[in-house]
Design a protein around this motif. Structure first.
Motif, mmCIF file in Angstrom:
data_model
loop_
_atom_site.group_PDB
_atom_site.id
_atom_site.type_symbol
_atom_site.label_atom_id
_atom_site.label_comp_id
_atom_site.label_asym_id
_atom_site.label_seq_id
_atom_site.Cartn_x
_atom_site.Cartn_y
_atom_site.Cartn_z
ATOM 1 N N MET A 136 -42.845 -11.265 -133.882
ATOM 2 C CA MET A 136 -42.090 -12.099 -132.945
ATOM 3 C C MET A 136 -40.865 -11.333 -132.446
ATOM 4 N N THR A 137 -40.598 -11.425 -131.142
ATOM 5 C CA THR A 137 -39.452 -10.747 -130.553
ATOM 6 C C THR A 137 -38.155 -11.402 -131.005
ATOM 7 N N GLU A 138 -37.190 -10.585 -131.397
ATOM 8 C CA GLU A 138 -35.895 -11.109 -131.812
ATOM 9 C C GLU A 138 -35.184 -11.744 -130.619
ATOM 10 N N PRO A 139 -34.532 -12.884 -130.820
ATOM 11 C CA PRO A 139 -33.751 -13.482 -129.724
ATOM 12 C C PRO A 139 -32.735 -12.488 -129.183
ATOM 13 N N ILE A 140 -32.444 -12.552 -127.883
ATOM 14 C CA ILE A 140 -31.456 -11.640 -127.326
ATOM 15 C C ILE A 140 -30.065 -11.973 -127.844
ATOM 16 N N LEU A 141 -29.842 -13.250 -128.176
ATOM 17 C CA LEU A 141 -28.555 -13.658 -128.730
ATOM 18 C C LEU A 141 -28.776 -14.612 -129.892
ATOM 19 N N THR A 142 -28.085 -14.347 -130.991
ATOM 20 C CA THR A 142 -28.079 -15.244 -132.137
ATOM 21 C C THR A 142 -26.641 -15.476 -132.565
ATOM 22 N N ALA A 143 -26.247 -16.726 -132.594
ATOM 23 C CA ALA A 143 -24.932 -17.106 -133.120
ATOM 24 C C ALA A 143 -25.174 -17.938 -134.366
ATOM 25 N N ALA A 144 -24.632 -17.511 -135.492
ATOM 26 C CA ALA A 144 -24.921 -18.174 -136.760
ATOM 27 C C ALA A 144 -23.639 -18.696 -137.394
ATOM 28 N N GLY A 145 -23.548 -20.015 -137.542
ATOM 29 C CA GLY A 145 -22.438 -20.636 -138.252
ATOM 30 C C GLY A 145 -21.068 -20.346 -137.673
ATOM 31 N N LEU A 146 -20.963 -20.307 -136.335
ATOM 32 C CA LEU A 146 -19.676 -19.984 -135.725
ATOM 33 C C LEU A 146 -18.658 -21.100 -135.950
ATOM 34 N N ASP A 147 -17.460 -20.677 -136.288
ATOM 35 C CA ASP A 147 -16.384 -21.611 -136.604
ATOM 36 C C ASP A 147 -15.085 -21.032 -136.058
ATOM 37 N N ARG A 148 -14.286 -21.904 -135.447
ATOM 38 C CA ARG A 148 -12.970 -21.468 -135.002
ATOM 39 C C ARG A 148 -11.988 -22.618 -135.098
ATOM 40 N N SER A 149 -10.914 -22.389 -135.830
ATOM 41 C CA SER A 149 -9.884 -23.405 -136.013
ATOM 42 C C SER A 149 -8.603 -22.966 -135.321
ATOM 43 N N PHE A 150 -7.899 -23.929 -134.758
ATOM 44 C CA PHE A 150 -6.586 -23.705 -134.170
ATOM 45 C C PHE A 150 -5.624 -24.719 -134.790
ATOM 46 N N GLY A 151 -4.745 -24.235 -135.628
ATOM 47 C CA GLY A 151 -3.781 -25.130 -136.247
ATOM 48 C C GLY A 151 -4.417 -26.241 -137.069
ATOM 49 N N GLY A 152 -5.505 -25.936 -137.759
ATOM 50 C CA GLY A 152 -6.178 -26.926 -138.580
ATOM 51 C C GLY A 152 -7.201 -27.773 -137.847
ATOM 52 N N ILE A 153 -7.293 -27.592 -136.525
ATOM 53 C CA ILE A 153 -8.275 -28.339 -135.734
ATOM 54 C C ILE A 153 -9.485 -27.459 -135.483
ATOM 55 N N HIS A 154 -10.667 -27.972 -135.803
ATOM 56 C CA HIS A 154 -11.893 -27.229 -135.580
ATOM 57 C C HIS A 154 -12.319 -27.364 -134.113
ATOM 58 N N ALA A 155 -12.057 -26.324 -133.315
ATOM 59 C CA ALA A 155 -12.534 -26.320 -131.929
ATOM 60 C C ALA A 155 -14.043 -26.117 -131.897
ATOM 61 N N VAL A 156 -14.538 -25.286 -132.816
ATOM 62 C CA VAL A 156 -15.979 -25.075 -133.009
ATOM 63 C C VAL A 156 -16.228 -25.112 -134.507
#
Length: 248
Positions: free
Chosen positions: A1-21
């Motif tokens: 199977m062809t690998e996906p061109i993009l894989t995002a795994a478990g992305l997380d980003r917090s700003f001042g304690g707030i989870h934007a992602v």
């Protein structure tokens, strides 16, 4: 199977304690036209910024074309074949349409030779002309960018991204502020580009999303609420509750 061109795994980003992602994962196959939707503040733009390297993730990884690009600066990511068209146009307003696209094509080709006129770089000029034909602005090549209509400026912004010959093109609300006729023309252009470029897009106009996307990811409060085919998204009760009510 062809690998996906993009894989995002478990992305997380917090700003001042707030989870934007918060723990968002995506897989974008080669050739897909994948859309990300969600209410304002749902994390769409932050997710794009994590993918492109404009923002470093607090956690998670991003792989593009088989390579880990997590936190890599956008300048390096772009050279690997990932390009982004912005929600707010980023054209050079005092340059012509041709000059705007040529700058991007020249940068992608690493063809900055300061003692040589840019018009003399044949491959760059030819590629620029090809892009202008493709985005429907060949007839406006000598027009100053600031004199274009809003719709044509958005089209030019897309052409600037396309001039870098991307393998994956990220579009941030490509029809924002457009009239119905401009929207319809842009939808057709995006469909045509998708024939040979994988596309990941953010869009608020649900009629556009439902008519164009292969698959849709719905974000809500920074988390993935649902992902599926357009018809599945349209009929999902929770999606209708938080986002689609009154828009279908």
């Amino acid at each position: 199977m062809t690998e996906p061109i993009l894989t995002a795994a478990g992305l997380d980003r917090s700003f001042g304690g707030i989870h934007a992602v918060n723990d968002v994962s995506l897989e974008i196959p080669q050739g897909a036209l994948h859309a990300i939707i969600g209410p304002n503040g749902s994390g769409k733009t932050t997710l794009f910024n994590l993918i492109t390297g404009h923002t470093r993730p607090s956690a998670g990884r991003v792989r593009f074309a088989g390579e880990d690009i997590t936190g890599m600066p956008y300048s390096k990511v772009a050279r690997k074949g990932l390009a982004k068209s912005y929600q707010i146009t980023t054209v050079f307003p005092l340059l012509t349409v041709f000059e705007n696209v040529r700058i991007a094509a020249q940068a992608a080709a690493h063809s900055y030779v300061f003692w040589r006129p840019a018009d003399g770089i044949r491959a760059v000029v030819a590629h620029t002309e090809e892009v202008l034909e493709r985005i429907g602005l060949a007839g406006e090549r000598d027009v100053i960018a600031s004199n274009l209509s809003h719709g044509d400026q958005r089209r030019l912004d897309l052409g600037i991204a396309l001039a870098t010959s991307p393998r994956l093109l990220l579009l941030d609300e490509p029809t924002a502020g457009m009239s119905p006729s401009e929207t319809a023309a842009t939808v057709e252009l995006v469909k045509e580009l998708n024939r040979d470029v994988t596309i990941l897009m953010i869009e608020h106009k649900m009629d556009v999303i439902l008519s164009i996307a292969d698959r849709i990811t719905v974000l809500h409060q920074g988390e993935k609420l649902f992902e599926g085919a357009p018809e599945d998204v349209k009929s999902h009760p929770r999606v209708q509750e938080v986002y689609l009510t009154g828009t279908l």
